[in-house]
Motif scaffolding. Structure first.
Motif, PDB file in Angstrom:
ATOM      1  N   VAL A  60       0.734  -1.285  -0.154  1.00 14.41           N
ATOM      2  CA  VAL A  60      -0.208   0.005   0.130  1.00 14.41           C
ATOM      3  C   VAL A  60       0.903   1.276   0.011  1.00 14.41           C
ATOM      4  O   VAL A  60       2.023   1.205   0.678  1.00 14.41           O
ATOM      5  CB  VAL A  60      -0.944  -0.002   1.098  1.00 14.41           C
ATOM      6  N   ILE A  61       0.474   2.135  -0.720  1.00 10.14           N
ATOM      7  CA  ILE A  61       1.099   3.335  -0.935  1.00 10.14           C
ATOM      8  C   ILE A  61       0.460   4.726  -0.533  1.00 10.14           C
ATOM      9  O   ILE A  61      -0.569   4.787  -1.154  1.00 10.14           O
ATOM     10  CB  ILE A  61       1.994   3.669  -2.216  1.00 10.14           C
ATOM     11  N   ARG A  62       0.843   5.287   0.434  1.00  6.45           N
ATOM     12  CA  ARG A  62       0.188   6.552   0.865  1.00  6.45           C
ATOM     13  C   ARG A  62       0.891   7.863   0.278  1.00  6.45           C
ATOM     14  O   ARG A  62       1.969   7.726   0.131  1.00  6.45           O
ATOM     15  CB  ARG A  62       0.264   6.794   2.497  1.00  6.45           C
ATOM     16  N   PHE A  63       0.138   8.458  -0.399  1.00  2.00           N
ATOM     17  CA  PHE A  63       0.451   9.742  -1.180  1.00  2.00           C
ATOM     18  C   PHE A  63      -0.576  10.689  -1.231  1.00  2.00           C
ATOM     19  O   PHE A  63      -1.938  10.624  -0.791  1.00  2.00           O
ATOM     20  CB  PHE A  63       0.941   9.275  -2.828  1.00  2.00           C
ATOM     21  N   GLU A  64      -0.170  11.932  -1.550  1.00  2.00           N
ATOM     22  CA  GLU A  64      -0.805  13.046  -1.673  1.00  2.00           C
ATOM     23  C   GLU A  64      -0.829  13.505  -2.760  1.00  2.00           C
ATOM     24  O   GLU A  64       0.275  13.788  -3.556  1.00  2.00           O
ATOM     25  CB  GLU A  64      -0.485  14.044  -0.507  1.00  2.00           C
ATOM     26  N   VAL A  65      -2.056  14.112  -3.386  1.00  2.00           N
ATOM     27  CA  VAL A  65      -2.210  14.698  -4.811  1.00  2.00           C
ATOM     28  C   VAL A  65      -2.012  16.047  -4.343  1.00  2.00           C
ATOM     29  O   VAL A  65      -2.991  16.636  -3.665  1.00  2.00           O
ATOM     30  CB  VAL A  65      -3.526  14.524  -5.369  1.00  2.00           C
ATOM     31  N   VAL A  66      -0.921  16.728  -5.002  1.00  2.00           N
ATOM     32  CA  VAL A  66      -0.366  18.307  -4.414  1.00  2.00           C
ATOM     33  C   VAL A  66      -1.300  19.130  -5.657  1.00  2.00           C
ATOM     34  O   VAL A  66      -1.552  20.082  -5.295  1.00  2.00           O
ATOM     35  CB  VAL A  66       1.160  18.216  -4.520  1.00  2.00           C
ATOM     36  N   GLU A  67      -1.299  18.548  -6.712  1.00  2.00           N
ATOM     37  CA  GLU A  67      -1.687  19.549  -7.764  1.00  2.00           C
ATOM     38  C   GLU A  67      -2.183  18.635  -9.149  1.00  2.00           C
ATOM     39  O   GLU A  67      -1.765  17.461  -9.381  1.00  2.00           O
ATOM     40  CB  GLU A  67      -0.535  20.284  -8.442  1.00  2.00           C
ATOM     41  N   VAL A  68      -3.473  19.024  -9.729  1.00  2.00           N
ATOM     42  CA  VAL A  68      -3.841  18.389 -10.928  1.00  2.00           C
ATOM     43  C   VAL A  68      -3.772  19.618 -12.245  1.00  2.00           C
ATOM     44  O   VAL A  68      -4.404  20.503 -11.683  1.00  2.00           O
ATOM     45  CB  VAL A  68      -5.466  18.154 -10.783  1.00  2.00           C
ATOM     46  N   ASN A  69      -2.990  19.163 -12.960  1.00  2.00           N
ATOM     47  CA  ASN A  69      -2.765  20.154 -14.220  1.00  2.00           C
ATOM     48  C   ASN A  69      -3.784  19.954 -15.136  1.00  2.00           C
ATOM     49  O   ASN A  69      -4.561  19.278 -15.108  1.00  2.00           O
ATOM     50  CB  ASN A  69      -1.497  19.657 -14.972  1.00  2.00           C
ATOM     51  N   SER A  70      -3.898  21.107 -16.095  1.00  2.00           N
ATOM     52  CA  SER A  70      -4.824  21.063 -16.782  1.00  2.00           C
ATOM     53  C   SER A  70      -4.986  20.117 -18.193  1.00  2.00           C
ATOM     54  O   SER A  70      -5.939  19.508 -18.556  1.00  2.00           O
ATOM     55  CB  SER A  70      -4.623  22.399 -17.707  1.00  2.00           C
ATOM     56  N   ASP A  71      -3.762  19.143 -18.147  1.00  2.00           N
ATOM     57  CA  ASP A  71      -3.675  17.944 -19.007  1.00  2.00           C
ATOM     58  C   ASP A  71      -4.271  16.795 -18.033  1.00  2.00           C
ATOM     59  O   ASP A  71      -4.133  15.634 -18.642  1.00  2.00           O
ATOM     60  CB  ASP A  71      -2.720  17.832 -19.775  1.00  2.00           C
TER      61      ASP A  71
ATOM     62  N   VAL B  36       0.675  15.837  -9.815  1.00  2.00           N
ATOM     63  CA  VAL B  36       1.440  15.970  -9.128  1.00  2.00           C
ATOM     64  C   VAL B  36       1.571  15.435  -7.530  1.00  2.00           C
ATOM     65  O   VAL B  36       0.572  15.721  -6.971  1.00  2.00           O
ATOM     66  CB  VAL B  36       2.038  17.687  -8.954  1.00  2.00           C
ATOM     67  N   LEU B  37       2.394  14.557  -7.420  1.00  2.00           N
ATOM     68  CA  LEU B  37       2.240  13.874  -6.307  1.00  2.00           C
ATOM     69  C   LEU B  37       3.194  14.032  -5.176  1.00  2.00           C
ATOM     70  O   LEU B  37       4.447  14.095  -5.477  1.00  2.00           O
ATOM     71  CB  LEU B  37       2.057  11.984  -6.532  1.00  2.00           C
ATOM     72  N   LYS B  38       2.892  13.680  -3.749  1.00  2.91           N
ATOM     73  CA  LYS B  38       3.942  13.817  -2.748  1.00  2.91           C
ATOM     74  C   LYS B  38       3.796  12.525  -2.203  1.00  2.91           C
ATOM     75  O   LYS B  38       2.900  11.861  -1.710  1.00  2.91           O
ATOM     76  CB  LYS B  38       3.623  14.867  -1.924  1.00  2.91           C
ATOM     77  N   THR B  39       5.229  11.810  -1.966  1.00  7.52           N
ATOM     78  CA  THR B  39       5.120  10.618  -1.555  1.00  7.52           C
ATOM     79  C   THR B  39       5.016  10.380   0.029  1.00  7.52           C
ATOM     80  O   THR B  39       5.487  11.210   0.848  1.00  7.52           O
ATOM     81  CB  THR B  39       6.392   9.859  -1.649  1.00  7.52           C
ATOM     82  N   GLY B  40       4.279   9.394   0.648  1.00 11.63           N
ATOM     83  CA  GLY B  40       4.149   9.173   1.953  1.00 11.63           C
ATOM     84  C   GLY B  40       4.683   7.877   2.448  1.00 11.63           C
ATOM     85  O   GLY B  40       5.781   7.715   1.911  1.00 11.63           O
ATOM     86  N   ARG B  41       4.406   7.277   3.472  1.00 13.20           N
ATOM     87  CA  ARG B  41       4.815   5.845   3.529  1.00 13.20           C
ATOM     88  C   ARG B  41       4.177   4.922   2.822  1.00 13.20           C
ATOM     89  O   ARG B  41       3.275   4.887   2.202  1.00 13.20           O
ATOM     90  CB  ARG B  41       4.599   5.732   5.303  1.00 13.20           C
ATOM     91  N   VAL B  42       4.881   3.808   2.802  1.00 16.46           N
ATOM     92  CA  VAL B  42       4.729   2.547   2.117  1.00 16.46           C
ATOM     93  C   VAL B  42       4.649   1.471   3.124  1.00 16.46           C
ATOM     94  O   VAL B  42       5.864   1.132   3.901  1.00 16.46           O
ATOM     95  CB  VAL B  42       5.703   2.290   1.063  1.00 16.46           C
ATOM     96  N   GLY B  43       3.641   0.532   2.906  1.00 18.14           N
ATOM     97  CA  GLY B  43       3.180  -0.660   3.862  1.00 18.14           C
ATOM     98  C   GLY B  43       3.567  -1.775   2.901  1.00 18.14           C
ATOM     99  O   GLY B  43       2.825  -2.008   1.735  1.00 18.14           O
TER     100      GLY B  43
END
Length: 114
Positions: A69-80, A84-91
């Motif tokens: 499982v990969i925890r991540f945050e969507v930082v930005e959604v571009n027009s296309d 843009v993702l920010k990595t969190g912890r991985v289980g």
């Protein structure tokens, strides 16, 4: 099983449009007489740029194995619609337990996943 179906039907009514319709259609496709194992349908929320899917629980139990499982945050959604993702912890599953560690950027590049 009846309790689950009644609860699910309630949820369809309470969901906002267009999700109530897709929930109803997916439920019918998974549980009715000519049941399917998987339903794949275009996402209305993304103007059909992406797809959603529903999997029958029996298929999950029989054929899918949890590996990571990969925890991540969507930082930005571009027009296309690129993200843009920010990595969190991985289980990862080790000896039937999830062991957490710090993730790296390569792990949230979903193009690299098997």
């Amino acid at each position: 099983m009846t309790q689950f179906i009644l609860h699910s039907l309630e949820q369809f009514v309470e969901e906002r449009y267009p999700y109530s319709l897709t929930s109803y259609v997916s439920h019918d496709a998974l549980y009715k007489e000519n049941a399917n194992d998987l339903v794949l349908y275009p996402s209305v929320a993304s103007n059909s740029h992406y797809c959603n899917f529903a999997i029958h629980p029996n298929i999950v139990d029989q054929y899918l194995t949890f590996k990571k499982v990969i925890r991540f945050e969507v930082v930005e959604v571009n027009s296309d619609l690129s993200l843009v993702l920010k990595t969190g912890r991985v289980g990862e599953v080790i000896n039937n337990s999830i062991v957490w560690r710090k993730g790296d950027e390569a792990e949230v590049d979903f193009n690299n996943l098997p």
